[in-house]
Design an enzyme around this catalytic site. Structure first.
Site, PDB file in Angstrom:
ATOM      1  N   ARG A  33      11.703   2.101  -8.098  1.00 17.14           N
ATOM      2  CA  ARG A  33      13.165   2.005  -7.960  1.00 17.14           C
ATOM      3  C   ARG A  33      13.704   0.741  -8.613  1.00 17.14           C
ATOM      4  NH1 ARG A  33      13.480   2.347  -1.562  1.00 17.14           N
ATOM      5  NH2 ARG A  33      11.688   1.011  -1.887  1.00 17.14           N
ATOM      6  N   SER A 113      -7.037  -0.889  -1.854  1.00 20.06           N
ATOM      7  CA  SER A 113      -6.642  -1.163  -3.250  1.00 20.06           C
ATOM      8  C   SER A 113      -7.087  -2.543  -3.725  1.00 20.06           C
ATOM      9  CB  SER A 113      -5.140  -1.001  -3.420  1.00 20.06           C
ATOM     10  OG  SER A 113      -4.462  -1.890  -2.583  1.00 20.06           O
ATOM     11  N   LYS A 164      -6.408   8.865   9.987  1.00 18.43           N
ATOM     12  CA  LYS A 164      -7.215   7.672  10.285  1.00 18.43           C
ATOM     13  C   LYS A 164      -6.370   6.422  10.416  1.00 18.43           C
ATOM     14  CE  LYS A 164      -6.848   5.857   6.071  1.00 18.43           C
ATOM     15  NZ  LYS A 164      -6.172   4.615   5.739  1.00 18.43           N
TER      16      LYS A 164
HETATM   17  N1  LIG Z   1      -2.775   0.092  -0.668  1.00 16.84           N
HETATM   18  C1  LIG Z   1      -3.835   0.843  -0.462  1.00 16.84           C
HETATM   19  O1  LIG Z   1      -4.942   0.321  -0.351  1.00 16.84           O
HETATM   20  C2  LIG Z   1      -3.710   2.324  -0.371  1.00 16.84           C
HETATM   21  C3  LIG Z   1      -2.502   2.936  -0.081  1.00 16.84           C
HETATM   22  N2  LIG Z   1      -2.437   4.299   0.026  1.00 16.84           N
HETATM   23  C4  LIG Z   1      -1.184   4.966   0.349  1.00 16.84           C
HETATM   24  O2  LIG Z   1      -0.304   4.880  -0.764  1.00 16.84           O
HETATM   25  C5  LIG Z   1       1.054   4.814  -0.314  1.00 16.84           C
HETATM   26  C6  LIG Z   1       1.693   3.560  -0.900  1.00 16.84           C
HETATM   27  O3  LIG Z   1       0.964   2.457  -0.424  1.00 16.84           O
HETATM   28  P1  LIG Z   1       1.089   1.017  -1.092  1.00 16.84           P
HETATM   29  O4  LIG Z   1       1.195   1.120  -2.575  1.00 16.84           O
HETATM   30  O5  LIG Z   1       0.007   0.211  -0.530  1.00 16.84           O
HETATM   31  O6  LIG Z   1       2.479   0.552  -0.476  1.00 16.84           O
HETATM   32  P2  LIG Z   1       3.486  -0.520  -1.052  1.00 16.84           P
HETATM   33  O7  LIG Z   1       4.373  -0.836   0.087  1.00 16.84           O
HETATM   34  O8  LIG Z   1       2.759  -1.600  -1.751  1.00 16.84           O
HETATM   35  O9  LIG Z   1       4.316   0.315  -2.163  1.00 16.84           O
HETATM   36  C7  LIG Z   1       5.107   1.421  -1.815  1.00 16.84           C
HETATM   37  C8  LIG Z   1       5.863   1.913  -3.026  1.00 16.84           C
HETATM   38  O10 LIG Z   1       6.723   2.979  -2.592  1.00 16.84           O
HETATM   39  C9  LIG Z   1       8.056   2.704  -3.037  1.00 16.84           C
HETATM   40  N3  LIG Z   1       9.026   3.276  -2.115  1.00 16.84           N
HETATM   41  C10 LIG Z   1       9.119   3.081  -0.785  1.00 16.84           C
HETATM   42  N4  LIG Z   1      10.157   3.781  -0.286  1.00 16.84           N
HETATM   43  C11 LIG Z   1      10.746   4.394  -1.341  1.00 16.84           C
HETATM   44  C12 LIG Z   1      11.878   5.235  -1.484  1.00 16.84           C
HETATM   45  N5  LIG Z   1      12.628   5.552  -0.426  1.00 16.84           N
HETATM   46  N6  LIG Z   1      12.172   5.699  -2.712  1.00 16.84           N
HETATM   47  C13 LIG Z   1      11.438   5.367  -3.777  1.00 16.84           C
HETATM   48  N7  LIG Z   1      10.349   4.564  -3.714  1.00 16.84           N
HETATM   49  C14 LIG Z   1      10.027   4.095  -2.508  1.00 16.84           C
HETATM   50  C15 LIG Z   1       8.142   1.185  -3.074  1.00 16.84           C
HETATM   51  O11 LIG Z   1       9.206   0.743  -3.912  1.00 16.84           O
HETATM   52  C16 LIG Z   1       6.771   0.837  -3.659  1.00 16.84           C
HETATM   53  O12 LIG Z   1       6.778   0.998  -5.054  1.00 16.84           O
HETATM   54  C17 LIG Z   1       0.996   4.801   1.227  1.00 16.84           C
HETATM   55  O13 LIG Z   1       1.217   6.101   1.684  1.00 16.84           O
HETATM   56  C18 LIG Z   1      -0.433   4.353   1.526  1.00 16.84           C
HETATM   57  O14 LIG Z   1      -0.902   4.854   2.766  1.00 16.84           O
HETATM   58  C19 LIG Z   1      -3.524   5.074  -0.190  1.00 16.84           C
HETATM   59  C20 LIG Z   1      -4.731   4.527  -0.510  1.00 16.84           C
HETATM   60  C21 LIG Z   1      -4.916   3.099  -0.626  1.00 16.84           C
HETATM   61  O1  LIG Z   2      -5.718   3.940   3.009  1.00 15.88           O
HETATM   62  C1  LIG Z   2      -6.219   2.865   2.817  1.00 15.88           C
HETATM   63  C2  LIG Z   2      -7.641   2.711   2.483  1.00 15.88           C
HETATM   64  O2  LIG Z   2      -8.245   3.914   2.161  1.00 15.88           O
HETATM   65  C3  LIG Z   2      -5.400   1.640   2.934  1.00 15.88           C
HETATM   66  O3  LIG Z   2      -5.282   1.326   4.272  1.00 15.88           O
HETATM   67  P1  LIG Z   2      -3.959   0.604   4.800  1.00 15.88           P
HETATM   68  O4  LIG Z   2      -2.799   1.470   4.382  1.00 15.88           O
HETATM   69  O5  LIG Z   2      -4.152   0.499   6.272  1.00 15.88           O
HETATM   70  O6  LIG Z   2      -3.915  -0.750   4.140  1.00 15.88           O
END
Ligand SMILES: NC(=O)C1=CN([C@@H]2O[C@H](COP(=O)(O)OP(=O)(O)OC[C@H]3O[C@@H](n4cnc5c(N)ncnc54)[C@H](O)[C@@H]3O)[C@@H](O)[C@H]2O)C=CC1
Ligand SMILES: O=C(CO)COP(=O)(O)O
Length: 307
Positions: A33, A113, A164
């Site tokens: 965004r 990540s 989880k």
């Molecule tokens: N960080 C990790 O280790 C991992 C995260 N995930 C999953 O991936 C997803 C994102 O996680 P992260 O990247 O860590 O979170 P983050 O908080 O770092 O990034 C989230 C992203 O989503 C965008 N976003 C949020 N609300 C929005 C909206 N209303 N409209 C448009 N964009 C929007 C934000 O601007 C940002 O780019 C989550 O569902 C998380 O559970 C999955 C595997 C690993």
């Molecule tokens: O999904 C994840 C690891 O597989 C990341 O975990 P968190 O969203 O709790 O940081």
């Protein structure tokens, strides 16, 4: 073969996945965004559109993408781990509803990540009803540092990663209260039983939960301070309020919203979810961490069913 990939969401996970694809020689356009690129330009002619948007933004972004020009051959990939607060749908169900004629692939696994960004080895799962589409995504991300398996149970793979997160909050509480290794083993094992019980009602295959996206992600997230969900639980145990914790948390802890959605589902469908219920009550300040522990330990005695 080089692919053109649009990645939506430039948070921790979207950026990490973008780097994995770039290292393998693919053309990656990253959209957020706040970024300079328009969504229209990013998805135009993209062979893959991968969403790593937080759950709260998935429905809105899917509708925005629908208003753009998308190739009829585009494969959608979802890497979000959550449930929609209004409809209780999974992210893949949202993408499939908006794009019924396209293949949708779920990417989920034990994938903190920060470790992957450091170049540490990891494995994941790409799951779809369309095996060929899952194989395309497998090729895009596979490397000597990231091992990608295919799977034909997308809902099971997606729910493993989603459910989880609630257990990771509970595990953070367990460690924050210094309850010991036996307690943690009991919690994670009974957590898996609860995940399987819910997952089966929601249409997943039991065996999927014993794989990387189920048990694998449960182990990673319940044992790592890198997990935001684990951090929520750990800090709740130290006496901080949820508002204080979320204000200083780097990124999204999906388990908080997921827990609320699961309580709706448990009431509608009459599913027993003792751990989820105590995490919910803790998040709602209806119980203290110590009271939640007592509630779980003093439940009626019963045989050890695994499902
Ligand atoms: N960080 C990790 O280790 C991992 C995260 N995930 C999953 O991936 C997803 C994102 O996680 P992260 O990247 O860590 O979170 P983050 O908080 O770092 O990034 C989230 C992203 O989503 C965008 N976003 C949020 N609300 C929005 C909206 N209303 N409209 C448009 N964009 C929007 C934000 O601007 C940002 O780019 C989550 O569902 C998380 O559970 C999955 C595997 C690993
Ligand atoms: O999904 C994840 C690891 O597989 C990341 O975990 P968190 O969203 O709790 O940081």
């Amino acid at each position: 073969m080089t692919k053109t990939i649009a990645i939506l969401g430039a948070g921790a996970w979207g950026t990490t996945l973008a780097n994995l694809a770039r290292v393998n020689g693919h053309e990656v356009r990253l959209w957020s965004r706040q970024g300079d690129l328009s969504l229209e330009d990013v998805v135009k002619n993209a062979e893959i559109v991968l969403s790593a948007i937080s759950m709260k933004g998935v429905q809105d972004v899917a509708l925005l993408v629908k208003s753009c020009q998308v190739s009829p051959h585009t494969i959608f990939v979802t890497a979000t781990k959550g449930l929609d607060a209004k409809t209780t749908r999974t992210p893949s169900q949202i993408w499939q509803t908006e794009f019924p004629d396209h293949s949708v692939v779920v990417l989920s696994g034990p994938n903190l990540s920060q470790e992957i960004s450091q170049g540490l080895p990891a494995a994941t799962v790409v799951a779809s009803k369309n095996t060929a589409a899952a194989q395309v995504v497998q090729q895009i991300f596979s490397s000597g540092r990231f091992r990608v398996y295919t799977n034909s149970d997308p809902v099971g793979v997606e729910l493993g990663g989603t459910l989880k997160n609630v257990m990771a909050i509970a595990s953070g509480v367990c460690d924050g209260l210094h309850l010991g290794t036996n307690a943690k083993a009991a919690l994670v094992t009974r957590g898996l039983t609860e995940i399987i019980r819910i997952g089966k009602v929601l249409g997943a295959k039991t065996e999927t939960f014993y794989g990387l996206s189920g048990l694998g992600d449960l182990l990673a997230t319940c044992n790592s301070p890198l997990s935001r969900n684990y951090q929520v639980g750990y800090q709740l145990a130290s006496g901080k309020t949820l508002t204080e914790i979320l204000a200083s948390l780097p990124g999204t802890a999906e388990g908080v919203n997921t827990c609320q959605v699961l309580m709706q589902i448990s009431q509608q469908q009459n599913i027993t979810m003792p751990i989820t219920e105590q995490v919910y009550r803790l998040l709602e300040t209806q119980v203290t961490p110590k009271q939640a522990l007592d509630e779980l330990m003093l439940r009626d005695t019963k045989p050890e069913y695994h499902q």
